[in-house]
Enzyme design. Structure first.
Site, PDB file in Angstrom:
ATOM      1  N   CYS A  40       0.857  -1.201   0.000  1.00 44.85           N
ATOM      2  CA  CYS A  40       0.000   0.000   0.000  1.00 44.85           C
ATOM      3  C   CYS A  40       0.884   1.240   0.000  1.00 44.85           C
ATOM      4  O   CYS A  40       2.010   1.219   0.497  1.00 44.85           O
ATOM      5  CB  CYS A  40      -0.880  -0.044   1.246  1.00 44.85           C
ATOM      6  SG  CYS A  40      -1.878   1.438   1.519  1.00 44.85           S
ATOM      7  N   SER A  42       0.652   3.722   1.814  1.00 46.47           N
ATOM      8  CA  SER A  42       0.962   4.192   3.175  1.00 46.47           C
ATOM      9  C   SER A  42       2.306   3.639   3.641  1.00 46.47           C
ATOM     10  O   SER A  42       3.040   4.313   4.369  1.00 46.47           O
ATOM     11  CB  SER A  42      -0.152   3.792   4.147  1.00 46.47           C
ATOM     12  OG  SER A  42      -1.375   4.377   3.744  1.00 46.47           O
ATOM     13  N   HIS A  45       4.827   5.809   2.239  1.00 51.64           N
ATOM     14  CA  HIS A  45       4.934   7.065   2.994  1.00 51.64           C
ATOM     15  C   HIS A  45       5.952   6.920   4.138  1.00 51.64           C
ATOM     16  O   HIS A  45       6.704   7.839   4.427  1.00 51.64           O
ATOM     17  CB  HIS A  45       3.582   7.469   3.585  1.00 51.64           C
ATOM     18  CG  HIS A  45       2.616   8.044   2.580  1.00 51.64           C
ATOM     19  ND1 HIS A  45       2.976   8.975   1.636  1.00 51.64           N
ATOM     20  CD2 HIS A  45       1.296   7.837   2.392  1.00 51.64           C
ATOM     21  CE1 HIS A  45       1.909   9.310   0.909  1.00 51.64           C
ATOM     22  NE2 HIS A  45       0.882   8.618   1.343  1.00 51.64           N
ATOM     23  N   HIS A  61       0.893  -3.356   6.499  1.00 43.89           N
ATOM     24  CA  HIS A  61      -0.297  -3.222   7.365  1.00 43.89           C
ATOM     25  C   HIS A  61      -1.539  -3.793   6.698  1.00 43.89           C
ATOM     26  O   HIS A  61      -2.621  -3.740   7.264  1.00 43.89           O
ATOM     27  CB  HIS A  61      -0.520  -1.747   7.710  1.00 43.89           C
ATOM     28  CG  HIS A  61      -0.820  -0.921   6.495  1.00 43.89           C
ATOM     29  ND1 HIS A  61       0.187  -0.435   5.681  1.00 43.89           N
ATOM     30  CD2 HIS A  61      -1.976  -0.551   5.925  1.00 43.89           C
ATOM     31  CE1 HIS A  61      -0.373   0.215   4.664  1.00 43.89           C
ATOM     32  NE2 HIS A  61      -1.682   0.151   4.784  1.00 43.89           N
ATOM     33  N   CYS A 168      -6.799  -3.241   4.080  1.00 46.89           N
ATOM     34  CA  CYS A 168      -6.635  -1.792   3.956  1.00 46.89           C
ATOM     35  C   CYS A 168      -7.354  -1.241   2.726  1.00 46.89           C
ATOM     36  O   CYS A 168      -8.393  -0.607   2.841  1.00 46.89           O
ATOM     37  CB  CYS A 168      -5.162  -1.372   3.943  1.00 46.89           C
ATOM     38  SG  CYS A 168      -5.004   0.415   3.745  1.00 46.89           S
TER      39      CYS A 168
HETATM   40  P1  PAD Z   1      -1.153   4.418  -5.312  1.00 43.50           P
HETATM   41  O1  PAD Z   1       0.220   4.942  -5.428  1.00 43.50           O
HETATM   42  O2  PAD Z   1      -1.461   3.017  -5.705  1.00 43.50           O
HETATM   43  O3  PAD Z   1      -2.185   5.368  -6.096  1.00 43.50           O
HETATM   44  C1  PAD Z   1      -2.037   6.750  -6.264  1.00 43.50           C
HETATM   45  C2  PAD Z   1      -2.603   7.099  -7.639  1.00 43.50           C
HETATM   46  O4  PAD Z   1      -2.600   8.502  -7.815  1.00 43.50           O
HETATM   47  C3  PAD Z   1      -1.775   6.506  -8.794  1.00 43.50           C
HETATM   48  O5  PAD Z   1      -2.606   5.771  -9.646  1.00 43.50           O
HETATM   49  C4  PAD Z   1      -1.188   7.744  -9.476  1.00 43.50           C
HETATM   50  O6  PAD Z   1      -1.023   7.570 -10.867  1.00 43.50           O
HETATM   51  C5  PAD Z   1      -2.252   8.789  -9.163  1.00 43.50           C
HETATM   52  N1  PAD Z   1      -1.775  10.176  -9.239  1.00 43.50           N
HETATM   53  C6  PAD Z   1      -0.604  10.698  -8.805  1.00 43.50           C
HETATM   54  N2  PAD Z   1      -0.564  12.029  -9.050  1.00 43.50           N
HETATM   55  C7  PAD Z   1      -1.748  12.344  -9.642  1.00 43.50           C
HETATM   56  C8  PAD Z   1      -2.314  13.571 -10.112  1.00 43.50           C
HETATM   57  N3  PAD Z   1      -1.657  14.735 -10.013  1.00 43.50           N
HETATM   58  N4  PAD Z   1      -3.562  13.530 -10.656  1.00 43.50           N
HETATM   59  C9  PAD Z   1      -4.245  12.365 -10.765  1.00 43.50           C
HETATM   60  N5  PAD Z   1      -3.751  11.170 -10.324  1.00 43.50           N
HETATM   61  C10 PAD Z   1      -2.516  11.172  -9.777  1.00 43.50           C
HETATM   62  O7  PAD Z   1      -1.562   4.642  -3.775  1.00 43.50           O
HETATM   63  P2  PAD Z   1      -2.732   3.922  -2.923  1.00 43.50           P
HETATM   64  O8  PAD Z   1      -3.940   3.836  -3.766  1.00 43.50           O
HETATM   65  O9  PAD Z   1      -2.184   2.725  -2.239  1.00 43.50           O
HETATM   66  O10 PAD Z   1      -2.948   5.030  -1.788  1.00 43.50           O
HETATM   67  C11 PAD Z   1      -3.476   6.306  -2.109  1.00 43.50           C
HETATM   68  C12 PAD Z   1      -3.431   7.205  -0.910  1.00 43.50           C
HETATM   69  O11 PAD Z   1      -4.363   6.759   0.081  1.00 43.50           O
HETATM   70  C13 PAD Z   1      -2.071   7.225  -0.225  1.00 43.50           C
HETATM   71  O12 PAD Z   1      -1.755   8.546   0.203  1.00 43.50           O
HETATM   72  C14 PAD Z   1      -2.296   6.329   0.961  1.00 43.50           C
HETATM   73  O13 PAD Z   1      -1.379   6.566   2.004  1.00 43.50           O
HETATM   74  C15 PAD Z   1      -3.701   6.726   1.340  1.00 43.50           C
HETATM   75  C16 PAD Z   1      -4.402   5.779   2.262  1.00 43.50           C
HETATM   76  N6  PAD Z   1      -5.271   6.298   3.162  1.00 43.50           N
HETATM   77  C17 PAD Z   1      -5.914   5.489   4.046  1.00 43.50           C
HETATM   78  C18 PAD Z   1      -6.884   6.109   4.992  1.00 43.50           C
HETATM   79  O14 PAD Z   1      -7.254   5.475   5.985  1.00 43.50           O
HETATM   80  N7  PAD Z   1      -7.349   7.307   4.737  1.00 43.50           N
HETATM   81  C19 PAD Z   1      -5.700   4.127   4.056  1.00 43.50           C
HETATM   82  C20 PAD Z   1      -4.836   3.606   3.110  1.00 43.50           C
HETATM   83  C21 PAD Z   1      -4.166   4.424   2.227  1.00 43.50           C
HETATM   84 ZN    ZN Z   2      -2.867   0.925   3.407  1.00 36.02          ZN
END
Ligand code: PAD
Ligand code: ZN
Length: 367
Positions: A40, A42, A45, A61, A168
């Site tokens: 993921c 995160s 990060h 996680h 997640c």
């Molecule tokens: P990922 O890297 O698989 O997806 C991110 C996507 O964003 C990719 O497809 C990129 O191409 C796209 N992207 C990047 N820049 C741009 C832009 N300027 N415009 C449009 N698209 C763009 O990540 P993920 O899906 O695993 O996670 C996404 C976020 O969610 C990340 O910050 C993660 O830490 C967060 C998250 N939050 C929670 C929560 O509880 N809120 C839980 C799990 C993950």
């Molecule tokens: Zn996650």
């Protein structure tokens, strides 16, 4: 016992595979043999230093496994049980848990803050040195020890590599639509960022019958996957003005709900701008610590927009995770399609490289 684990030793460095000593589970803890772990953003990060962790530490996680042994006082699990890791271990008794919001429970804060279990010690060591826990899960390892409150039992017939995603990305994304926003049939949804989590926002929107479902990403393959998961329209902001595109699909108003699923100040501002008057912008993406976005209170007042955050899809975890698993068994929730790549533990850094390159929906580490 000894086992292999992927260890973050220093930020901005690839994970290292270490042979670590793992202590037996203590009171209230469970030793789990990890079967599958999703990669993921995160975790990335933590690697990039956007989020703080006490190092060295074992990330991971989003995962599932089988109970190997239980510590004293553990009554809910026994060896052999298939389990899902919950990255927000919850007490089940506090104000938030009793109000159906276990992801807001403070119970596991000490583990997240210190990288140590509740008694102040770690279960991972190498050469007498402590190796820390991340989010109380640390499933980028063959075995891990977690508090029993950080596990949910899985049905015996669900494949653990697919179930792992529910730990997640699926719950976060689908839950953001169902539980955080409460999107209803026919409402318009914009999803900015269609990675492992954003694709699940898309499929959550499809699940509730939202429409139009507008998926935005800068990688064309992500838009293709978004269409397969239910997006009715796609926008590549590199090729098209996002705001204009969203307005043209919503009679000039903007989306009823706009989800930011990347974690960048600029895209959060885009999501806010693309939300219609009286609509809701939902922040799902995790921004680096200390990020701030400018907010014009007068515009907020006049537009009556709602800005909402969501942790873990705002799900009532013990109620909603079994429901999501059931939807998968009924064929209404897609999990198989989310796995682009299966990797061995020693290939884990390739999972992060592929994530950065935008070539995968999710990579899964299969142990
Ligand atoms: P990922 O890297 O698989 O997806 C991110 C996507 O964003 C990719 O497809 C990129 O191409 C796209 N992207 C990047 N820049 C741009 C832009 N300027 N415009 C449009 N698209 C763009 O990540 P993920 O899906 O695993 O996670 C996404 C976020 O969610 C990340 O910050 C993660 O830490 C967060 C998250 N939050 C929670 C929560 O509880 N809120 C839980 C799990 C993950
Ligand atoms: Zn996650």
């Amino acid at each position: 016992m000894r086992a292999r684990a992927a260890v973050l030793t220093e930020v901005k460095k690839p994970l290292e595979i270490w042979e670590v000593d793992i202590d037996p589970p203590r009171e209230g803890e469970v030793l789990v043999r990890v079967v599958a772990a999703g990669v993921c953003h995160s975790d990335l990060h933590y690697i990039q230093g956007d989020l703080e962790a006490v190092l060295p530490a074992v990330p991971g996680h989003e995962g599932a496994g089988v109970v190997e042994a239980v510590g004293s006082g553990v009554t809910r699990f026994q060896p052999g049980d298939p389990v899902l890791f919950v990255f927000r271990a919850f007490c089940g008794q506090c104000f938030y848990c009793l109000n159906g919001r276990p992801a807001l429970c403070d119970f596991s804060n000490p583990i997240r803050r210190t990288g140590r279990m509740f008694d102040g010690t770690t279960r991972f060591h190498r050469d007498g040195q402590d190796v820390h826990h991340i989010l109380g899960v640390s499933c980028f390892a063959e075995y891990t020890v977690v508090p029993e409150q950080g596990l949910l039992k899985l049905p015996a017939d669900v494949p653990l590599d697919r179930a792992a995603l529910v730990g997640c990305g699926v719950t976060t994304g689908v839950g953001a639509v169902l539980f955080a926003a409460g999107v209803r049939p026919g409402e318009s949804v914009l999803v900015i960022g269609c990675g492992g989590v954003g694709l699940n926002v898309v499929q959550g929107a499809a699940l509730v019958g939202a429409g139009p479902i507008i998926a935005a990403d800068i990688v064309p393959q992500k838009l293709e996957w978004a269409r397969q998961l239910g997006a009715t329209h796609t926008v590549n902001p590199k090729e098209q003005d996002l705001l204009e595109a969203v307005r043209s699909l919503t009679e000039g108003r903007g989306a009823d709900y706009a989800f930011e699923v990347i974690g960048r100040a600029e895209t959060i501002q885009q999501a806010y701008a693309a939300t219609r008057k009286g609509g809701t912008m939902v922040v799902v993406g995790l921004t680096p610590m200390g990020t701030a976005i400018p907010l014009d209170p007068l515009d907020l007042l006049r537009s009556e927009k709602t800005i909402k955050g969501t942790v873990y899809g705002s799900a009532n975890l013990p109620r909603d995770i079994p429901r999501l698993i059931e939807l998968y068994r009924l064929g209404q929730l897609k999990l198989d399609e989310l796995i682009s790549r299966r990797l061995r533990l020693e290939e884990i850094n390739q999972g992060f490289e592929a994530m950065l390159a935008g070539s995968v929906a999710r990579s899964i580490i299969v142990l």
